[in-house]
Design an enzyme around this catalytic site. Structure first.
Site, PDB file in Angstrom:
ATOM      1  N   LYS A 172      44.559  45.537  24.667  1.00 42.01           N
ATOM      2  CA  LYS A 172      45.523  45.450  25.762  1.00 42.01           C
ATOM      3  C   LYS A 172      46.841  46.041  25.295  1.00 42.01           C
ATOM      4  O   LYS A 172      47.284  45.766  24.174  1.00 42.01           O
ATOM      5  CB  LYS A 172      45.750  43.983  26.150  1.00 42.01           C
ATOM      6  CG  LYS A 172      44.526  43.317  26.745  1.00 42.01           C
ATOM      7  CD  LYS A 172      44.267  43.850  28.132  1.00 42.01           C
ATOM      8  CE  LYS A 172      43.030  43.212  28.748  1.00 42.01           C
ATOM      9  NZ  LYS A 172      42.771  43.747  30.093  1.00 42.01           N
ATOM     10  N   ASP A 205      43.579  49.346  27.404  1.00 48.98           N
ATOM     11  CA  ASP A 205      43.770  48.918  28.795  1.00 48.98           C
ATOM     12  C   ASP A 205      45.224  48.505  28.999  1.00 48.98           C
ATOM     13  O   ASP A 205      45.680  47.520  28.430  1.00 48.98           O
ATOM     14  CB  ASP A 205      42.837  47.721  29.061  1.00 48.98           C
ATOM     15  CG  ASP A 205      42.892  47.251  30.504  1.00 48.98           C
ATOM     16  OD1 ASP A 205      43.661  47.838  31.302  1.00 48.98           O
ATOM     17  OD2 ASP A 205      42.165  46.297  30.828  1.00 48.98           O
ATOM     18  N   GLU A 231      42.783  52.879  30.183  1.00 50.35           N
ATOM     19  CA  GLU A 231      42.464  52.177  31.432  1.00 50.35           C
ATOM     20  C   GLU A 231      43.721  51.741  32.189  1.00 50.35           C
ATOM     21  O   GLU A 231      44.652  51.228  31.583  1.00 50.35           O
ATOM     22  CB  GLU A 231      41.616  50.952  31.065  1.00 50.35           C
ATOM     23  CG  GLU A 231      41.146  50.099  32.228  1.00 50.35           C
ATOM     24  CD  GLU A 231      40.094  49.090  31.761  1.00 50.35           C
ATOM     25  OE1 GLU A 231      39.312  49.390  30.846  1.00 50.35           O
ATOM     26  OE2 GLU A 231      40.077  47.970  32.315  1.00 50.35           O
ATOM     27  N   GLU A 257      39.122  48.221  38.814  1.00 48.25           N
ATOM     28  CA  GLU A 257      39.047  46.792  39.154  1.00 48.25           C
ATOM     29  C   GLU A 257      39.983  46.427  40.307  1.00 48.25           C
ATOM     30  O   GLU A 257      39.767  45.423  40.963  1.00 48.25           O
ATOM     31  CB  GLU A 257      39.343  45.929  37.918  1.00 48.25           C
ATOM     32  CG  GLU A 257      40.742  46.115  37.368  1.00 48.25           C
ATOM     33  CD  GLU A 257      40.949  45.403  36.031  1.00 48.25           C
ATOM     34  OE1 GLU A 257      40.677  46.014  34.991  1.00 48.25           O
ATOM     35  OE2 GLU A 257      41.358  44.246  36.027  1.00 48.25           O
ATOM     36  N   ASP A 279      34.389  46.106  40.104  1.00 44.09           N
ATOM     37  CA  ASP A 279      33.948  44.764  39.697  1.00 44.09           C
ATOM     38  C   ASP A 279      33.144  44.183  40.854  1.00 44.09           C
ATOM     39  O   ASP A 279      33.643  44.144  41.987  1.00 44.09           O
ATOM     40  CB  ASP A 279      35.181  43.896  39.400  1.00 44.09           C
ATOM     41  CG  ASP A 279      34.813  42.516  38.869  1.00 44.09           C
ATOM     42  OD1 ASP A 279      33.922  41.857  39.459  1.00 44.09           O
ATOM     43  OD2 ASP A 279      35.421  42.085  37.879  1.00 44.09           O
ATOM     44  N   HIS A 306      33.795  46.614  35.707  1.00 44.96           N
ATOM     45  CA  HIS A 306      34.713  45.611  35.181  1.00 44.96           C
ATOM     46  C   HIS A 306      34.039  44.244  35.310  1.00 44.96           C
ATOM     47  O   HIS A 306      33.450  43.946  36.343  1.00 44.96           O
ATOM     48  CB  HIS A 306      36.006  45.626  36.012  1.00 44.96           C
ATOM     49  CG  HIS A 306      36.982  44.542  35.675  1.00 44.96           C
ATOM     50  ND1 HIS A 306      37.090  43.379  36.417  1.00 44.96           N
ATOM     51  CD2 HIS A 306      37.875  44.433  34.661  1.00 44.96           C
ATOM     52  CE1 HIS A 306      38.030  42.624  35.883  1.00 44.96           C
ATOM     53  NE2 HIS A 306      38.529  43.234  34.822  1.00 44.96           N
ATOM     54  N   GLU A 331      30.998  45.514  29.927  1.00 49.19           N
ATOM     55  CA  GLU A 331      32.259  44.907  29.503  1.00 49.19           C
ATOM     56  C   GLU A 331      31.972  43.454  29.161  1.00 49.19           C
ATOM     57  O   GLU A 331      31.573  42.663  30.021  1.00 49.19           O
ATOM     58  CB  GLU A 331      33.332  44.990  30.599  1.00 49.19           C
ATOM     59  CG  GLU A 331      34.588  44.245  30.166  1.00 49.19           C
ATOM     60  CD  GLU A 331      35.850  44.588  30.946  1.00 49.19           C
ATOM     61  OE1 GLU A 331      35.742  45.124  32.062  1.00 49.19           O
ATOM     62  OE2 GLU A 331      36.938  44.304  30.401  1.00 49.19           O
TER      63      GLU A 331
HETATM   64 CA    CA Z   1      41.067  46.046  32.829  1.00 43.40          CA
END
Ligand code: CA
Length: 379
Positions: A172, A205, A231, A257, A279, A306, A331
């Site tokens: 992240k 991401d 991402e 997502e 997702d 996702h 994922e």
């Molecule tokens: Ca994400």
């Protein structure tokens, strides 16, 4: 005997407060939540689905707005029912369609359709191409600490462990949440790359932490680190930004997502996505996710759904991934989530080859632990 019809639709809110909150670019996660949808037919067969988002609101939309339009219907006619729910949602709200709420019903219908036919959902979706899928680790969230060195240490340690177990990790960025910025984000990625070595697949991401300028700068630095994809670099509404970044940067641009089916159409038209990530608990269920998967394939874009939910989300995603061309990823969320670990007797885990098995049928192929559901049932 007459064909079974949908008799009852129940939305079950689930909440698991976390002892230690964790952060990503947009927010701190204090509680893991999900709304499960339980659909029962006239012959007593039960199908399960899951909705993304807060319990409040979602539960009412499922039960009051959408459920009346599937009760009395044949659950095997999933695609027709999805289209009806979409139309109902649009007519009800005009500017938005409550796609996460529709998702829960759509998934439960796919589960039921499989159970009533005695086949796995992947068979109904066109046929499984594989029995197990390679996972990559999602996690590496920010701890609630002030010192950025402590953040690096925590994330690097976790990434090292996940890299050893799975060989692929997603980091992240978006340390602005803690008062830092893009430079610290890039430093975090550098430190993880150094720790895990060049052979490990590293994705990044940003959860739309950046404007276009910062996204370009960070993206170039990620190229130097051999990052596999970048991402959600910019806000999901900035569809043109996705197209421009994909054109400018060599690191593949991923996202999805936060996108609706029609936004996916536009992103494929403009080349805004190099990796598409719908997702199944957000985009409206397996019905639109499969349509998006086909369009992605036609446009030469790999699909990597996702996934951040309970075993229902995992099972439904695996049923879809089983049918995809190429060598798709799962994922695999490693962050704290008691719902993911406790709702099934055996949580999803990699096998000896490091792959996660696609559950066999019928339907989604999972059995939920009703006692665990009661334990986390929201008020
Ligand atoms: Ca994400």
């Amino acid at each position: 005997m007459s064909d079974p019809t949908v008799e009852r639709v129940e939305a079950i809110g689930m909440e698991a407060p976390l002892e230690e909150p964790f952060g990503y670019a947009q927010a701190w996660v204090e509680t893991r939540t999900a709304t499960l949808v339980r659909v029962e037919t006239s012959d007593g067969t039960v199908g399960w689905g899951e909705c993304w988002g807060p319990v409040e609101g979602t539960r009412q939309v499922v039960e009051s707005v959408l459920a009346p339009h599937v009760v009395g219907e044949d659950p095997r006619e999933v695609e027709r029912l999805y289209d009806r729910l979409y139309d109902v949602g649009r007519a009800t709200y005009q500017t938005v369609v409550p796609l996460p709420a529709i998702s829960g019903i759509d998934l439960a219908l796919w589960d039921l359709a499989g159970k009533l036919r005695g086949e796995s959902t992947s068979t109904l979706l066109g046929g499984a191409r594989r029995e197990a899928v390679r996972p990559y680790a999602t996690g590496h969230y920010f701890p609630k600490v002030e010192d950025v060195e402590a953040v690096y240490e925590k994330v690097v340690g976790e990434a090292r462990e996940n890299a050893e177990a799975l060989g692929a990790v997603k980091l992240k960025t978006g340390l602005a949440l803690l008062g830092y910025g893009p430079e610290e984000d890039v430093e975090l990625v550098r430190r993880v790359r150094e720790a895990v070595g060049p052979a490990v697949t590293v994705m990044v991401d940003a959860n739309y932490a950046y404007d276009r300028t910062d996204a370009r700068r960070v993206g170039r630095a990620l190229e130097d680190e051999g990052v596999h994809w970048f991402e959600e670099p910019v806000a999901p509404e900035d569809l043109d930004g996705y197209a421009r970044l994909s054109e400018t940067l060599d690191v593949p641009i991923a996202g999805g997502e936060c996108h609706t089916p029609s936004e996916f159409d536009r992103l494929f038209e403009t080349g805004g996505l190099d990796v598409a990530q719908p997702d199944v608990c957000i985009v409206g269920g397996l019905t639109p996710a499969r349509r998006i998967a086909r369009r992605a394939h036609d446009n030469g874009v790999p699909l990597v759904p996702h996934v951040w939910g309970t075993p229902v989300a995992l099972a439904a995603s695996l049923q879809l991934i089983a049918t995809l061309p190429g060598d798709p990823w799962l994922e695999f969320d490693r962050s704290l989530n008691p719902l993911r670990e406790e709702l099934c007797a055996r949580p999803f885990a990699p096998d000896g080859d490091g792959l996660v098995a696609v559950p066999g049928g019928p339907g989604l192929g999972i059995e939920l632990d009703e006692a665990a559901i009661e334990r986390y049932r929201a008020e």
